[in-house]
Structure formats: structure tokens, C-alpha cells
Design an enzyme around this catalytic site. Structure first.
Site, PDB file in Angstrom:
ATOM      1  N   GLY A   1       0.267   5.047   0.109  1.00  0.00           N
ATOM      2  CA  GLY A   1      -1.147   5.163   0.452  1.00  0.00           C
ATOM      3  C   GLY A   1      -2.029   5.842  -0.567  1.00  0.00           C
TER       4      GLY A   1
ATOM      5  N   CYS B   1       3.897  -0.863 -12.324  1.00  0.00           N
ATOM      6  CA  CYS B   1       4.282   0.338 -13.078  1.00  0.00           C
ATOM      7  C   CYS B   1       5.493   0.002 -13.949  1.00  0.00           C
ATOM      8  CB  CYS B   1       4.575   1.507 -12.143  1.00  0.00           C
ATOM      9  SG  CYS B   1       5.851   1.193 -10.913  1.00  0.00           S
TER      10      CYS B   1
ATOM     11  N   ASP C   1       5.134  -8.991   5.228  1.00  0.00           N
ATOM     12  CA  ASP C   1       5.807  -9.268   3.962  1.00  0.00           C
ATOM     13  C   ASP C   1       4.792  -9.961   3.055  1.00  0.00           C
ATOM     14  OD1 ASP C   1       7.288 -10.264   1.848  1.00  0.00           O
ATOM     15  OD2 ASP C   1       8.945 -10.992   3.076  1.00  0.00           O
TER      16      ASP C   1
ATOM     17  N   ALA D   1       0.775  -1.242   0.000  1.00  0.00           N
ATOM     18  CA  ALA D   1       0.000   0.000   0.000  1.00  0.00           C
ATOM     19  C   ALA D   1       0.808   1.295   0.000  1.00  0.00           C
ATOM     20  CB  ALA D   1      -0.947   0.008   1.204  1.00  0.00           C
TER      21      ALA D   1
END
Length: 437
Positions: free
Chosen positions: A268, A386, A315, A265
Site C-alpha cells: 500500500g 523494481c 488476480d 497494490a
């Protein structure tokens, strides 16, 4: 005269700070965005823009600049003092790409050399003057092989060029685009304000915006300097997030009152968008392996006025028992090679190897395998990265689907997945949505 001297001294300090920052990035494998963020306050406000341009510009063009220095210097490149190399890199970069005044660039380079290694000031002065005398010849890359030429001229690891060449007919354009400055994108907090109203408010400050065609919640800002100093940012009306990245949570599209997991995350941005899409109604777990980044998640939720998620520190590649059969929606924005965000992290072009991509693809598969047990029957999972190329993207998804016959791809605009190539206005992203029967 006193005022002029003050400006001159600050400019020298900016370049001296750049020498140190470039050393941290190139020689100590630090990320450019983190180095600049940590050091920018050491530079006078008037010179912060120049400082950023120099540091990013030198890192973006490292191989090309080193190629020119190797042509200039009678001393073998590997034997050159590393600080002097950075002084030359900065000066040559300015002379080629920033059109800085020649006498000022040389004078400052020599002054900085005097402070760092006095005996080499003549070496720096002589090489820079030689460059100016025959600039076009030194700038020319005399290599016929197109891939080798691209590697030098656009400062990209050749193994990455060959990797991109395998998947994209337009790989030459992709490589060239890596050196273009990225536009700033913002994501509007539509729980507070509409995209059009925020755009209108920006006009009062003189900001020029364009609505994204990729993400319905995003704006492209043409002149973003100091935009985070506005009251709109402080009050959480928007956050800095690329439009391709914003599309990820929109495709996940969680319903109100759902149980949602954002497995990787930090910092955020996607987590706050998930809560935005659920109208602040639902339960979200924002997990990240990096403990140091959890505070940033909290800061983003507080600033944007969203209900605080359950924040965990696991993890993602290890099975997490408490997540078993718990979630209606899961987002796996997986750790990846980052080829889609090279314009923001230009050191990736040099440092990333094909072996890194292979290793990351194994890690991504391990993470996806764990999520299978976390997802409820009838639940949805979005896998995103990405980066570019099949190895970390559709190949990972296909392997995952082969292991679990009750999973199927959910079409996005009639396609099995979305691949957005990097451009001047957006980062490169891969997004795939999966349904568990």
C-alpha cells in the site's frame, strides 16, 4: 559476574536463532525480510542488531562462505550436516566481516554444535582454528574467469551475472554493490507536514537526514534505528518507502477527483502516495492478488490518515470485467524478478534463474494487456518494476505498444523511460508512462 553470564547466554541465543533463520531462508526458500520479521521478537533486545547482521550477512555471502568451507573441510560439502554448515557460515562470516573476537566466535560455534550435534564439535573447532591459522589463503578466490569470480566472491547466480552483462557496461560494479547495506528511505506525508519541517523534527531525536534528489517527497535517513517508534511515525507523518519507489506515483501524478487503479497494490505504499498526491480527493481502487496482504493496505491508510480506498482481491493477470473502461489513471507496479532490491532480499542473488525472468516477462505482458481495456481514452498508465534489464522492462512496454496503436509513451525528462540503477542510497527501478489517445 552474574550480569556477564546473562549477556553471554543471550548472545548464544541470538546465534542459535540465526542458525534456524538461515536454514529457513537457504533450505526452505523463505524471504529473509519475512523470516527476520517473524523471529526477531525471540531475540533479546540487546542482540537484535547483531541477529539481523548475521542473518542478512550470511545470506548475502552464502556462495563465498560455502567456497571457504569447501576449502577447509576434508568431508565433501554436500555430505556436511546442514546445521553444522550454518554454524560454520555464521562463524566465518563474523571473523571476516564483523571483526568479532576470535575466541568468542569459536567458543560459541562449538557450544552451539554441542547442543545440535555433539559428536561434530571437534570438526567445527578444528576447521575454524585452521581458518584462523591461514585466513588470507582461505579467503582468496582462486578463479581467473571474471564472471565466475564475481559469482563466488559476491554470491550471485552466474546466470544473473551474464544477464546483467548483456545490458550494462558497468555490470561488475552493479554486482559488487549488491552486498552493500541499503540506506533507509522514508516518504513524507506532505498532506500533514513538509519535508523540511519533518527533517527539523528528526534532528531533535538525533536522526540525520538528507533530502532525496530522486523523489520530492523523500528523505534518506543515515541512522534510522527505532525511527518507527517515534510519534511522527505513529501519527502518519511518514512511511518507510524507497525514494525510487516513491518516484513512481509522482510520475503517475493523478489529478484530484480522478478514478485511479493501483493494480498490484500491497503493501500500500504507492497507494497511499497516490491519495497523498490527489490531496485525499478522488476515488482509488487498491487491488492485490494476495488476500493476506490486504490488511496491510488498510493499516497503512488508517495510520497515515488517508481516505480508505476501495480494496479488491483480483488476480491482475486475469481480465476483471468490473474494471472495464473505468479509470483515468492506472499504476501497474508489476511482479518482477526483484534485481533492483537484492540488497533488501539477498536470497534473490542465489535463487533467481534466467528462466524466472523470462516467465515473469510473459506474466507482466498479460497484466498490461488487461489494463488496456481498463483505461479510459485520454487516460494515463504507469508501468514500473523494481528490477533491471530490458526483458522485464522496455521489451514488455514495446510489445504492449505494438499491440495498441492508440497508445504512446509520455516522455519523462526528455526520455522514453526512467531506469534507476541500485546504489547505496536507493533501489533499482524502471518507470514508463503511457498515454491512451
Amino acid at each position: 559476574m552474574i550480569f556477564a553470564f546473562y549477556i553471554w547466554e543471550d548472545v548464544i541465543k541470538a546465534r542459535r536463532a540465526a542458525i534456524k533463520a538461515i536454514d529457513e531462508i537457504i533450505n526452505n526458500n523463505k524471504y529473509s525480510n519475512y523470516v527476520i520479521k517473524d523471529s526477531i521478537d525471540e531475540v533479546d533486545d540487546l542482540d537484535k542488531s547483531l541477529y539481523r547482521k548475521i542473518v542478512y550477512g550470511v545470506v548475502e555471502n552464502q556462495k563465498y562462505l560455502d567456497y571457504i568451507i569447501s576449502k577447509l573441510s576434508k568431508t565433501p560439502f554436500k555430505k556436511l550436516d546442514k546445521d553444522v554448515v550454518n554454524i560454520l557460515r555464521i562463524a566465518i562470516y563474523e571473523l571476516i566481516f564483523l571483526n568479532s573476537k576470535e575466541y568468542a566466535v569459536i567458543n560459541e560455534a562449538v557450544k552451539n554444535t554441542q547442543k545440535i550435534n555433539f559428536r561434530l564439535k571437534g570438526f567445527v573447532n578444528g576447521n575454524l582454528r585452521s581458518f584462523l591459522r591461514d585466513k588470507e589463503r582461505y579467503m582468496e578466490v582462486d578463479i581467473e574467469d571474471i564472471d565466475e569470480y564475481l559469482s563466488i566472491r559476491y554470491s550471485v547466480n552466474k546466470s544473473l551475472i551474464l544477464y546483467l552483462k548483456k545490458y550494462y557496461d558497468n555490470y561488475v560494479e552493479i554486482v559488487k554493490d549488491f552486498n552493500n547495506a541499503p540506506h533507509m528511505n522514508i516518504r513524507v506525508n506532505t498532506n500533514i507536514i513538509t519535508r523540511s519541517k519533518l527533517s527539523d523534527q528528526f534532528k531533535k531525536y538525533g536522526f540525520s537526514t538528507e533530502e532525496s534528489s530522486i523523489s520530492k517527497d523523500s528523505l534518506i535517513v543515515e541512522n534510522p534505528e527505532n525511527i518507527i517508534d517515534t510519534e511522527e511515525f505513529k501519527k502518519g507523518l511518514f512511511t518507510i518507502q524507497d525514494q525510487s519507489s516513491s518516484l513512481v506515483s509522482e510520475i503517475l501524478n493523478p489529478s484530484e477527483y480522478s478514478e485511479v487503479l493501483d493494480l498490484c497494490a500491497a503493501p500500500g505504499s504507492k497507494s497511499t502516495h497516490i491519495m497523498q498526491i490527489m490531496n485525499n480527493k478522488g476515488h482509488l481502487v487498491s487491488n492485490d492478488v494476495s488476500f493476506n496482504k490486504l490488511e496491510k493496505i488498510k493499516e497503512n491508510f488508517t495510520r497515515m490518515n488517508f481516505k480508505m480506498p476501495e480494496i479488491t482481491n483480483y488476480d491482475a493477470s486475469k481480465f476483471i470485467e468490473e474494471f472495464r473502461n473505468r479509470f483515468d489513471y492506472i499504476l501497474v507496479d508489476a511482479p518482477c524478478s526483484g534485481l533492483g532490491v537484492i540488497k533488501r532480499k539477498p536470497e534473490i542473488k542465489i535463487e533467481r534463474q534466467f528462466e524466472d525472468i523470462e516467465s515473469l516477462s510473459h506474466l507482466q505482458f498479460e497484466i498490461l494487456e488487461n489494463t488496456y481495456t481498463y483505461l479510459k481514452n485520454g487516460g494515463y498508465l504507469v508501468y514500473s518494476t523494481c528490477t533491471l534489464g530490458d526483458l522485464e522492462n522496455i521489451d514488455v512496454v514495446n510489445k504492449f505498444l505494438e499491440n495498441h496503436r492508440d497508445l504512446s509513451i509520455v516522455k519523462i525528462n526528455g526520455k522514453d523511460f526512467i531506469e534507476i540503477l541500485p546504489s547505496a542510497k536507493n533501489d533499482g527501478f524502471f518507470i514508463c508512462k503511457i498515454y491512451k489517445k
